[in-house]
Design a protein around this motif. Structure first.
Motif, PDB file in Angstrom:
ATOM      1  N   VAL A  84       4.313  16.239  20.858  1.00  0.00           N
ATOM      2  CA  VAL A  84       3.582  15.967  19.788  1.00  0.00           C
ATOM      3  C   VAL A  84       2.293  16.896  19.798  1.00  0.00           C
ATOM      4  CG1 VAL A  84       2.282  14.260  18.219  1.00  0.00           C
ATOM      5  CG2 VAL A  84       4.502  13.893  19.568  1.00  0.00           C
ATOM      6  N   TYR A  85       1.757  16.828  20.915  1.00  0.00           N
ATOM      7  CA  TYR A  85       0.326  17.452  21.267  1.00  0.00           C
ATOM      8  C   TYR A  85       0.646  18.668  22.362  1.00  0.00           C
ATOM      9  CZ  TYR A  85      -1.489  13.352  19.243  1.00  0.00           C
ATOM     10  OH  TYR A  85      -2.041  12.246  18.408  1.00  0.00           O
ATOM     11  N   PRO A  86      -0.155  19.687  22.202  1.00  0.00           N
ATOM     12  CA  PRO A  86       0.131  20.629  23.133  1.00  0.00           C
ATOM     13  C   PRO A  86      -0.295  20.171  24.700  1.00  0.00           C
ATOM     14  CG  PRO A  86      -1.888  20.993  21.863  1.00  0.00           C
ATOM     15  CD  PRO A  86      -1.249  19.909  21.433  1.00  0.00           C
ATOM     16  N   THR A 138     -12.713  18.534  15.023  1.00  0.00           N
ATOM     17  CA  THR A 138     -13.143  17.063  14.870  1.00  0.00           C
ATOM     18  C   THR A 138     -12.190  16.276  15.645  1.00  0.00           C
ATOM     19  OG1 THR A 138     -12.033  17.173  12.839  1.00  0.00           O
ATOM     20  CG2 THR A 138     -14.460  17.376  12.827  1.00  0.00           C
ATOM     21  N   CYS A 139     -11.339  16.833  16.377  1.00  0.00           N
ATOM     22  CA  CYS A 139     -10.162  15.890  16.807  1.00  0.00           C
ATOM     23  C   CYS A 139     -10.567  15.338  18.395  1.00  0.00           C
ATOM     24  CB  CYS A 139      -9.036  16.759  17.109  1.00  0.00           C
ATOM     25  SG  CYS A 139      -7.626  16.070  17.876  1.00  0.00           S
ATOM     26  N   ASP A 140     -10.365  13.961  18.592  1.00  0.00           N
ATOM     27  CA  ASP A 140     -10.619  13.230  19.791  1.00  0.00           C
ATOM     28  C   ASP A 140      -9.812  14.091  20.957  1.00  0.00           C
ATOM     29  OD1 ASP A 140     -11.963  11.543  18.531  1.00  0.00           O
ATOM     30  OD2 ASP A 140     -10.729   9.880  18.445  1.00  0.00           O
ATOM     31  N   ARG A 141      -8.792  14.588  20.758  1.00  0.00           N
ATOM     32  CA  ARG A 141      -8.176  15.022  21.930  1.00  0.00           C
ATOM     33  C   ARG A 141      -8.770  16.553  22.585  1.00  0.00           C
ATOM     34  NH1 ARG A 141      -3.457  13.415  23.725  1.00  0.00           N
ATOM     35  NH2 ARG A 141      -2.948  15.530  24.506  1.00  0.00           N
ATOM     36  N   ARG A 142      -9.613  17.029  21.820  1.00  0.00           N
ATOM     37  CA  ARG A 142     -10.126  18.288  22.195  1.00  0.00           C
ATOM     38  C   ARG A 142     -10.752  18.359  23.624  1.00  0.00           C
ATOM     39  NH1 ARG A 142     -14.083  16.043  19.008  1.00  0.00           N
ATOM     40  NH2 ARG A 142     -16.288  16.519  19.675  1.00  0.00           N
ATOM     41  N   THR A 143     -11.421  17.332  24.269  1.00  0.00           N
ATOM     42  CA  THR A 143     -11.706  17.327  25.426  1.00  0.00           C
ATOM     43  C   THR A 143     -10.620  17.194  26.522  1.00  0.00           C
ATOM     44  OG1 THR A 143     -12.199  14.968  25.466  1.00  0.00           O
ATOM     45  CG2 THR A 143     -13.884  16.804  25.039  1.00  0.00           C
ATOM     46  N   LYS A 144      -9.371  16.774  26.113  1.00  0.00           N
ATOM     47  CA  LYS A 144      -8.141  16.699  26.804  1.00  0.00           C
ATOM     48  C   LYS A 144      -7.199  18.095  26.841  1.00  0.00           C
ATOM     49  CE  LYS A 144      -7.012  11.769  26.871  1.00  0.00           C
ATOM     50  NZ  LYS A 144      -7.242  11.377  25.384  1.00  0.00           N
ATOM     51  N   ASP A 145      -7.058  18.744  25.747  1.00  0.00           N
ATOM     52  CA  ASP A 145      -6.137  19.829  25.740  1.00  0.00           C
ATOM     53  C   ASP A 145      -6.750  20.944  25.369  1.00  0.00           C
ATOM     54  OD1 ASP A 145      -6.358  19.940  22.934  1.00  0.00           O
ATOM     55  OD2 ASP A 145      -4.576  18.493  22.651  1.00  0.00           O
ATOM     56  N   PHE A 146      -8.161  20.870  25.096  1.00  0.00           N
ATOM     57  CA  PHE A 146      -8.929  22.140  24.549  1.00  0.00           C
ATOM     58  C   PHE A 146      -8.279  23.078  23.579  1.00  0.00           C
ATOM     59  CE2 PHE A 146      -9.371  20.625  29.087  1.00  0.00           C
ATOM     60  CZ  PHE A 146     -10.668  20.560  29.089  1.00  0.00           C
ATOM     61  N   GLY A 147      -7.796  22.325  22.679  1.00  0.00           N
ATOM     62  CA  GLY A 147      -6.922  23.165  21.806  1.00  0.00           C
ATOM     63  C   GLY A 147      -5.597  23.850  21.940  1.00  0.00           C
ATOM     64  N   GLY A 148      -5.274  23.528  23.373  1.00  0.00           N
ATOM     65  CA  GLY A 148      -3.859  24.026  23.712  1.00  0.00           C
ATOM     66  C   GLY A 148      -3.851  25.309  24.207  1.00  0.00           C
ATOM     67  N   CYS A 149      -2.680  26.254  24.322  1.00  0.00           N
ATOM     68  CA  CYS A 149      -2.766  27.334  24.912  1.00  0.00           C
ATOM     69  C   CYS A 149      -3.133  28.623  23.820  1.00  0.00           C
ATOM     70  CB  CYS A 149      -1.391  27.426  25.119  1.00  0.00           C
ATOM     71  SG  CYS A 149      -0.663  29.029  25.974  1.00  0.00           S
ATOM     72  N   ALA A 170       1.850  24.360  18.886  1.00  0.00           N
ATOM     73  CA  ALA A 170       2.887  23.401  19.479  1.00  0.00           C
ATOM     74  C   ALA A 170       2.225  22.201  18.780  1.00  0.00           C
ATOM     75  CB  ALA A 170       2.892  23.456  20.953  1.00  0.00           C
ATOM     76  N   CYS A 171       0.884  21.958  18.376  1.00  0.00           N
ATOM     77  CA  CYS A 171       0.313  20.658  17.935  1.00  0.00           C
ATOM     78  C   CYS A 171       0.770  20.249  16.596  1.00  0.00           C
ATOM     79  CB  CYS A 171      -1.156  20.789  18.045  1.00  0.00           C
ATOM     80  SG  CYS A 171      -1.972  19.347  17.331  1.00  0.00           S
ATOM     81  N   PHE A 172       1.301  18.868  16.567  1.00  0.00           N
ATOM     82  CA  PHE A 172       1.770  18.674  14.995  1.00  0.00           C
ATOM     83  C   PHE A 172       0.676  18.813  13.944  1.00  0.00           C
ATOM     84  CE2 PHE A 172       1.019  14.361  13.711  1.00  0.00           C
ATOM     85  CZ  PHE A 172      -0.231  13.978  14.885  1.00  0.00           C
ATOM     86  N   LEU A 173      -0.558  18.875  14.513  1.00  0.00           N
ATOM     87  CA  LEU A 173      -1.625  19.004  13.354  1.00  0.00           C
ATOM     88  C   LEU A 173      -1.877  20.373  12.936  1.00  0.00           C
ATOM     89  CD1 LEU A 173      -4.035  16.457  15.116  1.00  0.00           C
ATOM     90  CD2 LEU A 173      -2.875  16.069  12.904  1.00  0.00           C
ATOM     91  N   SER A 174      -1.250  21.160  13.762  1.00  0.00           N
ATOM     92  CA  SER A 174      -1.677  22.846  13.556  1.00  0.00           C
ATOM     93  C   SER A 174      -1.040  23.093  12.244  1.00  0.00           C
ATOM     94  CB  SER A 174      -1.116  23.691  14.526  1.00  0.00           C
ATOM     95  OG  SER A 174      -0.733  25.014  14.220  1.00  0.00           O
TER      96      SER A 174
HETATM   97  S1  SF4 Z   1      -4.578  21.044  19.648  1.00  0.00           S
HETATM   98 FE1  SF4 Z   1      -4.167  19.468  18.177  1.00  0.00          FE
HETATM   99  S2  SF4 Z   1      -4.478  17.428  19.546  1.00  0.00           S
HETATM  100 FE2  SF4 Z   1      -5.505  19.194  20.514  1.00  0.00          FE
HETATM  101  S3  SF4 Z   1      -7.507  19.073  20.062  1.00  0.00           S
HETATM  102 FE3  SF4 Z   1      -6.536  20.546  18.402  1.00  0.00          FE
HETATM  103  S4  SF4 Z   1      -5.873  19.235  16.822  1.00  0.00           S
HETATM  104 FE4  SF4 Z   1      -6.358  17.884  18.497  1.00  0.00          FE
END
Ligand code: SF4
Ligand code: SF4
Lengths: 367, 93
Positions: A232-234, A301-312, A329-333
């Protein structure tokens, strides 16, 4: 001292050359045309500079690092500056004598990749007879009491073999089993439709791996890395772009990621000309996607940005054409549809025998 | 998980190294590592295979009179569990 941006790991890609030719390799597609490898002295200086910058882990990789005949000198130097040294190898070409010499010089761990538990299948994927030699190499690693990671790159053709892969890892007493799904970049992106497993295959594999993880806890670590295409998330981009890792490629370019040079428009400095510390702090490419100032919507504005840094970043570029976009890969993309269509293609193709497009030009001519 | 460790000993793959940048110790193992607190470092140093879990706790208690022995025992066990869970201890039965 600020540890927010501190490289803990240097990934030293010593060569692009490799005796095998796996279809999912992330080596550059046109590597035969790349420039000369950096020399022994430059690498020795780079290890020194890396340690001064805070690096404590060194991964010696390639291509096939065993093809560098100055590997001995690298390990000796790394050990002198107290780096924890990991050799990431296909196990070919290796002898017991060389491995024990590397250990005596300070090698700390070995990660060995295998393609399949079935010898003929393994050899087919690797494009060369190699399975039995790999098995032998793993036994040498353990007989020298070196920690062994067995790494398997999973794709549609071998993902059904998880139980056998786990059994093999147990049989060779691996300390860690890494079941990593192909990352669809480089060669693998070109071969994606032949490699991407179906959702069912993936779920079955994940369940078996999780069960083994529980059963083997404390004895063997079982790591299962889901392909981005089914999450669901990258995945987090290497703990953040320019935050924990430096890659130096065979030609001497310092990169935030081993594929960063596939993104056009980024400028990379070369360790032949620049001190690693200067590159780490001032390189425009290291700074480009650092922190969260550059993040696009919806990451901003996503809470996960400090976890996945927006992905690859590489995946963002290769799928959407914009390296600064949210990882598709992020379902929000907004570009997630492209991933979904690759996924549904995979479910249609299941059952059809797969065809790999083999890499040619094996690079030995450069040796 | 640690009930079965008689005399904990760091696994061969582990290297303890001083980190000049933070003044702390790092416990390094394949491709990654842990940053240790001061107490964790003391415990890690005693994981030589000679000391029992209780002896480690008793030893630390001598130097940390400000902390209750119960708390120290718990810290020791927690830390050893972390290590064991990552396969960083030998002497598991
Ligand atoms: S990639 Fe998706 S989950 Fe990660 S910060 Fe961006 S919007 Fe949030
Ligand atoms: S950009 Fe992608 S490939 Fe590169 S380090 Fe980040 S996640 Fe990995």
């Amino acid at each position: 001292m600020n540890n927010e941006y501190r490289p803990y790991t240097l990934i030293a890609e010593l060569t692009y050359r490799c005796p095998l030719r796996c279809p999912y390799c992330s080596n550059p597609i046109d590597y035969a045309r790349h420039g000369a490898e950096i020399d022994t002295d430059t690498w020795l200086r780079v290890f020194h500079e890396a340690e001064a910058l805070g690096v404590v882990q060194l991964s010696l990789t390639g291509g096939e690092p065993l093809l560098r005949n100055d590997l001995e000198q690298f390990i000796e130097k790394a050990s002198k500056v107290e780096l924890y040294t990991n050799l990431i190898t296909s196990g070919i070409p290796l002898t017991f004598e060389r491995l024990s010499r590397l250990q005596a010089l300070g090698l700390n761990s070995v990660q060995l990749s295998i393609q399949s538990t079935r010898p003929s299948e393994s050899d087919r994927i690797a494009g060369a007879p190699s399975f039995h030699r790999k098995l032998e190499a793993m036994q040498w690693v353990k007989s020298l009491e070196l920690p062994l990671t067995m790494n398997v790159v999973l794709h549609r053709d071998n993902i059904g073999e998880i139980p056998e892969l786990i059994a093999l890892a147990e049989r060779v007493s691996a300390d860690r089993l890494e079941l990593a799904n192909v990352q669809y970049l480089g060669w693998a992106l070109q071969n994606r439709s032949a490699l991407l497993p179906t959702r069912e295959q993936l779920e079955r594999a994940r369940t078996i791996a999780e069960h083994a993880r529980g059963r083997l806890q404390g004895k063997m670590e079982v790591v299962f890395v889901t392909p981005d295409y089914y999450s669901v998330y990258p995945k987090s981009c290497m703990d953040g772009w320019g935050r924990r890792f430096i890659v130096v490629n065979p030609e001497g370019f310092a990169l935030p990621c081993h594929l960063a040079h596939t993104i056009p428009g980024l400028h990379f400095e070369n360790v032949r000309q620049c001190h690693l510390e200067e590159i780490w702090h001032h390189s425009s490419s290291f700074n480009q996607f650092r922190g969260d100032g550059w993040l696009p919507d919806p990451c901003r504005t996503c809470d996960r940005r400090t976890k996945d840094f927006g992905g690859c970043r590489c995946q963002a570029f290769h799928v959407t054409g914009n390296a600064g976009a949210t990882d598709p890969a992020c379902f929000l993309s907004p570009d997630h549809g492209r991933i979904e269509s690759a996924r549904s293609q995979a479910s249609h193709l299941s059952g059809v025998p797969v065809m790999f497009e083999y890499r040619t030009g094996r690079g030995f001519s450069q040796a | 998980m640690t009930g079965d460790i008689a005399r904990p000993q760091l696994s061969l793959k582990v290297r303890l190294r001083f980190d000049r940048r933070t003044g702390r110790y790092l416990l390094l193992y394949p491709e990654t590592g842990l940053e240790l607190s001061r107490t964790a470092t003391e415990i890690a140093r005693l994981c030589t295979g000679e000391w029992t879990v209780d002896e480690i706790a008793q030893h630390l208690a001598q130097f940390h009179t400000e902390i209750s022995p119960v708390e120290i025992s718990r810290d020791v066990l927690d830390f050893l569990k972390t290590l064991a869970g990552r396969g960083l201890l030998q002497g598991l039965q």
